[in-house]
Design a protein around this motif. Structure first.
Motif, mmCIF file in Angstrom:
data_model
loop_
_atom_site.group_PDB
_atom_site.id
_atom_site.type_symbol
_atom_site.label_atom_id
_atom_site.label_comp_id
_atom_site.label_asym_id
_atom_site.label_seq_id
_atom_site.Cartn_x
_atom_site.Cartn_y
_atom_site.Cartn_z
ATOM 1 N N ALA A 1 1.633 -4.809 -6.881
ATOM 2 C CA ALA A 1 2.835 -4.464 -7.645
ATOM 3 C C ALA A 1 3.836 -5.617 -7.615
ATOM 4 O O ALA A 1 4.476 -5.922 -8.634
ATOM 5 C CB ALA A 1 3.460 -3.183 -7.088
ATOM 6 N N VAL B 1 5.201 -7.939 -10.920
ATOM 7 C CA VAL B 1 6.583 -8.293 -11.272
ATOM 8 C C VAL B 1 6.658 -9.782 -11.590
ATOM 9 O O VAL B 1 7.270 -10.195 -12.584
ATOM 10 C CB VAL B 1 7.563 -7.916 -10.132
ATOM 11 C CG1 VAL B 1 8.966 -8.449 -10.421
ATOM 12 C CG2 VAL B 1 7.586 -6.413 -9.900
ATOM 13 N N GLU C 1 5.060 -10.447 -14.923
ATOM 14 C CA GLU C 1 5.966 -10.041 -16.002
ATOM 15 C C GLU C 1 7.032 -11.112 -16.242
ATOM 16 O O GLU C 1 7.324 -11.467 -17.390
ATOM 17 C CB GLU C 1 6.637 -8.711 -15.646
ATOM 18 C CG GLU C 1 7.614 -8.224 -16.677
ATOM 19 C CD GLU C 1 8.308 -6.925 -16.289
ATOM 20 O OE1 GLU C 1 9.337 -6.617 -16.932
ATOM 21 O OE2 GLU C 1 7.836 -6.223 -15.366
ATOM 22 N N LEU D 1 15.288 -9.119 -12.355
ATOM 23 C CA LEU D 1 14.060 -8.339 -12.434
ATOM 24 C C LEU D 1 13.549 -8.009 -11.029
ATOM 25 O O LEU D 1 13.137 -6.877 -10.760
ATOM 26 C CB LEU D 1 12.989 -9.104 -13.221
ATOM 27 C CG LEU D 1 11.640 -8.399 -13.368
ATOM 28 C CD1 LEU D 1 11.771 -7.176 -14.275
ATOM 29 C CD2 LEU D 1 10.596 -9.362 -13.915
ATOM 30 N N ARG D 2 13.586 -8.983 -10.152
ATOM 31 C CA ARG D 2 13.132 -8.755 -8.771
ATOM 32 C C ARG D 2 14.002 -7.717 -8.073
ATOM 33 O O ARG D 2 13.494 -6.892 -7.306
ATOM 34 C CB ARG D 2 13.147 -10.062 -7.978
ATOM 35 C CG ARG D 2 12.038 -11.001 -8.347
ATOM 36 C CD ARG D 2 12.181 -12.308 -7.616
ATOM 37 N NE ARG D 2 11.095 -13.225 -7.913
ATOM 38 C CZ ARG D 2 11.085 -14.493 -7.540
ATOM 39 N NH1 ARG D 2 12.106 -15.000 -6.852
ATOM 40 N NH2 ARG D 2 10.073 -15.264 -7.849
ATOM 41 N N GLN E 1 15.537 -5.276 -9.414
ATOM 42 C CA GLN E 1 15.237 -3.978 -10.002
ATOM 43 C C GLN E 1 13.860 -3.467 -9.586
ATOM 44 O O GLN E 1 13.708 -2.296 -9.238
ATOM 45 C CB GLN E 1 15.318 -4.079 -11.522
ATOM 46 C CG GLN E 1 14.978 -2.798 -12.237
ATOM 47 C CD GLN E 1 14.868 -2.987 -13.738
ATOM 48 O OE1 GLN E 1 14.902 -4.105 -14.250
ATOM 49 N NE2 GLN E 1 14.716 -1.897 -14.456
ATOM 50 N N LYS E 2 12.858 -4.344 -9.603
ATOM 51 C CA LYS E 2 11.477 -3.876 -9.421
ATOM 52 C C LYS E 2 10.829 -4.269 -8.095
ATOM 53 O O LYS E 2 10.046 -3.500 -7.541
ATOM 54 C CB LYS E 2 10.610 -4.377 -10.577
ATOM 55 C CG LYS E 2 10.991 -3.769 -11.912
ATOM 56 C CD LYS E 2 10.027 -4.196 -13.000
ATOM 57 C CE LYS E 2 10.338 -3.493 -14.304
ATOM 58 N NZ LYS E 2 9.377 -3.866 -15.352
ATOM 59 N N ALA E 3 11.086 -5.479 -7.609
ATOM 60 C CA ALA E 3 10.379 -5.947 -6.408
ATOM 61 C C ALA E 3 11.087 -5.538 -5.118
ATOM 62 O O ALA E 3 10.418 -5.214 -4.131
ATOM 63 C CB ALA E 3 10.209 -7.459 -6.461
#
Length: 178
Positions: free
Chosen positions: A17, A21, A24, A38-39, A41-43
């Motif tokens: 996962a 990221v 992406e 982005l990190r 938010q997601k990582a």
């Protein structure tokens, strides 16, 4: 996996996962700032779950087992790995660096057979020149063909123009036939 499939699969899914990221971010060609966001938010949530899991599971595994060694390895490096989340310019791993230095490492043995110290120096210059072409996004074959044809007539005070950062390909039709 063979030692503790459930624990290993859980960590591998989180790692996949995290790399998704990064993939992406690469595919979207995000800036360092956008990659950072982005990190976050997601990582970051994944890394936080991984950290909590490590705290819980660290004392439950046998230290000398394969999974115990893997967990201990990750526990010892977790805080350092976590730092990549804080700067969008940082990579999740050192693969880009490894790939960049691989030709040097592979060639190291070959340099022993350069024939002489001067031969090794000349080989190093050629590698540097070709490396510069790569950094500039220049096709090395086209570059060498063009520069070697122009070199005999190039004024000495304009040699800099033939270096990869300053090179402009000439029109092949304007070149004299050889």
């Amino acid at each position: 996996m063979d030692n503790d499939k459930a624990r290993a699969e859980k960590v591998l899914l989180w790692m996949q996962a995290l790399y998704a990221v990064e993939r992406e971010a690469r595919e979207k060609k995000l800036s360092a700032e956008d990659r950072y966001l982005l990190r976050q938010q997601k990582a970051r949530p994944i890394m936080d779950l991984l950290g909590e899991w490590l705290v819980e599971e660290h004392s439950k595994v046998l230290p000398k087992s394969a999974i115990g060694k893997a967990v201990n390895y990750l526990v010892a490096r977790y805080n350092k790995i976590y730092l990549y989340l804080e700067d969008g310019r940082l990579e999740i791993d050192n693969n880009p660096v490894e790939n960049a230095i691989r030709p040097v490492a592979l060639g190291r043995k070959n340099y022993l057979f350069a024939g002489s110290h001067a031969g090794a120096q000349r080989a190093a210059m050629v590698y540097s020149l070709l490396g510069s072409c790569k950094l500039q996004g220049i096709n090395a074959n086209e570059y060498l063909q063009d520069v070697l044809q122009r070199l005999p007539d190039q004024p000495i005070n304009q040699l800099k123009e033939l270096l990869p950062p300053f090179w402009k390909k000439t029109d092949a039709s304007a070149l004299p036939e050889m």
